[in-house]
Scaffold this active site. Structure first.
Site, PDB file in Angstrom:
ATOM      1  N   LYS A 180      53.433  41.390  43.324  1.00  0.00           N
ATOM      2  CA  LYS A 180      52.305  40.938  44.135  1.00  0.00           C
ATOM      3  C   LYS A 180      51.641  39.780  43.407  1.00  0.00           C
ATOM      4  O   LYS A 180      51.006  39.959  42.373  1.00  0.00           O
ATOM      5  CB  LYS A 180      51.268  42.044  44.340  1.00  0.00           C
ATOM      6  CG  LYS A 180      50.244  41.640  45.404  1.00  0.00           C
ATOM      7  CD  LYS A 180      48.894  42.305  45.244  1.00  0.00           C
ATOM      8  CE  LYS A 180      47.977  41.573  44.312  1.00  0.00           C
ATOM      9  NZ  LYS A 180      47.555  40.229  44.747  1.00  0.00           N
ATOM     10  N   GLU A 258      48.310  42.617  30.210  1.00  0.00           N
ATOM     11  CA  GLU A 258      47.859  41.382  29.549  1.00  0.00           C
ATOM     12  C   GLU A 258      46.495  41.088  30.134  1.00  0.00           C
ATOM     13  O   GLU A 258      46.384  40.593  31.264  1.00  0.00           O
ATOM     14  CB  GLU A 258      48.816  40.228  29.853  1.00  0.00           C
ATOM     15  CG  GLU A 258      50.235  40.415  29.353  1.00  0.00           C
ATOM     16  CD  GLU A 258      50.374  40.264  27.851  1.00  0.00           C
ATOM     17  OE1 GLU A 258      49.389  39.904  27.182  1.00  0.00           O
ATOM     18  OE2 GLU A 258      51.479  40.533  27.351  1.00  0.00           O
ATOM     19  N   CYS A 292      43.266  32.953  29.540  1.00  0.00           N
ATOM     20  CA  CYS A 292      42.738  34.077  28.761  1.00  0.00           C
ATOM     21  C   CYS A 292      42.845  33.817  27.269  1.00  0.00           C
ATOM     22  O   CYS A 292      42.310  34.575  26.472  1.00  0.00           O
ATOM     23  CB  CYS A 292      43.438  35.361  29.155  1.00  0.00           C
ATOM     24  SG  CYS A 292      45.215  35.177  29.184  1.00  0.00           S
ATOM     25  N   GLU A 387      34.119  36.276  29.252  1.00  0.00           N
ATOM     26  CA  GLU A 387      35.079  35.178  29.366  1.00  0.00           C
ATOM     27  C   GLU A 387      34.476  34.093  30.249  1.00  0.00           C
ATOM     28  O   GLU A 387      34.131  34.366  31.401  1.00  0.00           O
ATOM     29  CB  GLU A 387      36.359  35.700  30.032  1.00  0.00           C
ATOM     30  CG  GLU A 387      37.529  35.712  29.109  1.00  0.00           C
ATOM     31  CD  GLU A 387      38.810  36.157  29.810  1.00  0.00           C
ATOM     32  OE1 GLU A 387      39.863  35.795  29.325  1.00  0.00           O
ATOM     33  OE2 GLU A 387      38.748  36.854  30.832  1.00  0.00           O
TER      34      GLU A 387
HETATM   35  P1  ADP Z   1      40.653  37.308  38.605  1.00  0.00           P
HETATM   36  O1  ADP Z   1      39.241  37.791  38.627  1.00  0.00           O
HETATM   37  O2  ADP Z   1      40.900  36.275  37.588  1.00  0.00           O
HETATM   38  O3  ADP Z   1      41.213  36.980  39.948  1.00  0.00           O
HETATM   39  P2  ADP Z   1      41.845  39.866  38.737  1.00  0.00           P
HETATM   40  O4  ADP Z   1      42.155  40.844  37.663  1.00  0.00           O
HETATM   41  O5  ADP Z   1      40.796  40.244  39.704  1.00  0.00           O
HETATM   42  O6  ADP Z   1      41.500  38.524  38.018  1.00  0.00           O
HETATM   43  O7  ADP Z   1      43.156  39.492  39.552  1.00  0.00           O
HETATM   44  C1  ADP Z   1      44.447  39.497  38.981  1.00  0.00           C
HETATM   45  C2  ADP Z   1      45.415  40.071  39.987  1.00  0.00           C
HETATM   46  O8  ADP Z   1      45.019  41.408  40.272  1.00  0.00           O
HETATM   47  C3  ADP Z   1      45.453  39.365  41.339  1.00  0.00           C
HETATM   48  O9  ADP Z   1      46.788  39.370  41.803  1.00  0.00           O
HETATM   49  C4  ADP Z   1      44.580  40.248  42.214  1.00  0.00           C
HETATM   50  O10 ADP Z   1      44.898  40.192  43.583  1.00  0.00           O
HETATM   51  C5  ADP Z   1      44.930  41.603  41.667  1.00  0.00           C
HETATM   52  N1  ADP Z   1      43.925  42.643  41.943  1.00  0.00           N
HETATM   53  C6  ADP Z   1      42.596  42.533  42.034  1.00  0.00           C
HETATM   54  N2  ADP Z   1      42.024  43.726  42.292  1.00  0.00           N
HETATM   55  C7  ADP Z   1      43.030  44.631  42.353  1.00  0.00           C
HETATM   56  C8  ADP Z   1      43.109  46.049  42.598  1.00  0.00           C
HETATM   57  N3  ADP Z   1      42.027  46.773  42.801  1.00  0.00           N
HETATM   58  N4  ADP Z   1      44.344  46.630  42.603  1.00  0.00           N
HETATM   59  C9  ADP Z   1      45.450  45.890  42.373  1.00  0.00           C
HETATM   60  N5  ADP Z   1      45.444  44.575  42.149  1.00  0.00           N
HETATM   61  C10 ADP Z   1      44.258  43.939  42.134  1.00  0.00           C
END
Ligand code: ADP
Length: 484
Positions: A180, A258, A292, A387
């Protein structure tokens, strides 16, 4: 978007070797962060599509694992070659959906491709052991086998490299994967999987399920609670990583995490000033500060502080900000308006608590942020603990080596740290004293497919890249062969 090969521009999900709409037919918009224009409408998938992709990955895994390492290697090598051949198109897609300057996108495509080349080779070297026996009639052996069906969730800041760093070792070792990509950058992921298909990756071995921010919860939930999926690999924020680990606990999945960092960048009095300035710029302002491993706190020793801050302010003032497709732009937009608001909240709060902006310090139009240098930052400020993920450098002053190490380690994170010194004894002491997974010594850039990337403390679990990067995708099986 004009490409040499228009076939790389996809807007459907890729499940079990087919390009498919979402079950509902719904789509979500992908927006160019530099212009605000919608560049594509992409399939908005959820739980059901994810489950189908996982089932396809299960179906495909046995025959993929049954191929020889050399056969899998040949497919990955072809995928690598196709990435190189289409570097310009892939870079264009990346800049248009993610914002980073085109030169940086070209660099990321090479970096992303390097993981395919590297793991294509490493897959052939997954050696087991023979162990001196404990009984005369018995022989002890270990073999390494792929974990099986795996899932990956990737972020938008490195839309291609974070995919190949996971899919490369997974596929090389005989795992299959459901991916995803981040909602902001699905086009880079879909272009990559189009090339994977052309390279001969069989149906079901690598599927891509696209969705928007809301869908990520349903997709992530299915990935982490499925009994079929044996590993979840995630790159993103610490908060989401913790949630995924909790969800994965129910089926005792392997996890690769990560997560976020809070990188210190320490400049000692004995540093080479030119090199330290150059390193700080590369480390802090690459990708508009949205990595990061970007320097989040620049710690400068008393004796060199004034010279360093004056030189850095001059450089920061000179950065050309703009659309990453324009020549000479070094700082593109931030990914979206909430990223801009977050950066500005941190800058305003720091100023209110006594920090001074000696360059920049303000929002610009759209998603752009004026490259900023703050001095008189203290360790209690939010900006020194969160961050920043924007083009804002913060300078703190220190006096002794012990104090620098103490400030540097005063965080729950432990991803990357950097320092500049010409004293060999200090280089060893500080390298060993920093509680980080990676340390740049007189180097502001450290990512390469050859070395293990990963963090300690709340920055993550596992390593990506290097020979360690494939060990995380196999299980060690011990064979006790008796009655010999
Ligand atoms: P950022 O804030 O930099 O977007 P995230 O950790 O929110 O970092 O996003 C990283 C990835 O995790 C993206 O692919 C996002 O769609 C996904 N993501 C965000 N929330 C969830 C969740 N609750 N479950 C699974 N994947 C998630």
């Amino acid at each position: 978007m004009q490409l040499n090969d228009q076939g790389l521009l996809k807007n459907k999900a890729y499940i079990d070797g087919k390009w498919v709409d979402s079950d509902s037919g719904a789509t979500f918009a992908v927006v160019n962060p530099a212009t605000g224009e919608t560049i594509a409408e992409v399939a908005k998938c959820g739980q059901a599509e994810t489950r189908r992709a996982i089932e396809a990955a299960e179906k495909a895994q046995k025959s993929w694992a049954a191929k020889t390492a050399k056969e899998r290697s040949a497919v990955l090598r072809k995928w690598f070659d196709l990435m190189i051949a289409h570097q310009e198109d892939l870079a264009t897609i990346m800049t248009v959906e993610q914002g980073k300057p085109l030169a940086e996108s070209r660099g990321e495509i090479m970096y992303a491709a390097s993981f395919l080349e590297w793991f294509a080779e490493e897959g052939k070297r997954l050696y087991g052991d023979t162990i001196p026996t404990h009984r005369g009639d018995t022989r002890l052996v270990t073999i390494k086998q792929p974990i099986g069906v795996t899932a990956a969730i990737t972020p938008w800041n490195f839309p291609s490299a974070m995919i190949t760093r996971k899919a490369g070792p997974a596929l090389a070792s005989g795992c299959t994967q459901v991916l995803k990509p981040a909602e902001a950058t699905p086009l880079s992921a879909l272009a990559l999987v189009e090339l994977a298909e052309r390279a001969g990756v069989p149906a079901g071995v690598l599927s891509v399920v696209t969705g928007d921010r809301d869908d990520s919860q349903a997709i992530g939930h299915e990935m982490t609670t499925s009994h079929i999926v044996r590993k979840i690999s995630f790159t993103g924020s610490t908060a989401v990583g913790k949630l995924l680990m909790q969800q994965a606990a129910g089926t005792v999945k392997k996890v690769g995490m990560e997560l976020g960092g809070n990188a210190p960048f320490i400049v000692f009095d004995d540093a080479d000033l030119d090199k330290a300035i150059e390193g700080a710029i590369a480390c802090k302002f690459r990708n508009a500060g949205q990595t990061c491993v970007c320097a989040n706190r620049i710690l400068v020793q008393d004796g060199i502080f004034d010279a360093f801050s004056a030189r850095l302010a001059e450089a920061v003032d000179s950065f050309k900000v703009g659309n990453g497709m324009e020549d000479g732009v070094v700082i593109g937009p931030l990914i979206n308006d909430s990223a801009v608001s977050k950066v500005h909240r941190l800058v305003k709060a720091a100023k209110a608590s006594g920090a001074k902006a000696i360059a920049g310090g303000e929002k610009m139009d759209g998603n752009f942020y004026d490259p900023t240098l703050l001095v008189d930052v203290t360790r209690d400020m939010d900006i020194a603990n969160e961050e920043i993920f924007g083009p804002v450098a913060t300078l703190m002053r220190f006096s002794t080596e012990e104090e620098a190490i103490d400030i540097a380690n005063d965080t729950p994170f432990g991803l990357a740290a950097y320092f500049y010194s010409r004293d060999i004894g200090r280089c060893w002491r500080v390298s060993e004293g920093l509680e980080y997974g990676m340390v740049g010594v007189n180097s502001g850039i450290l990512s390469t497919e050859l070395a293990p990337f990963g963090g300690v403390k709340e920055s993550g679990i596992g390593r990506e890249g290097s020979y360690q990067g494939i060990e995380d995708w196999v299980e060690v099986k011990y064979l006790c062969m008796g009655d010999i």
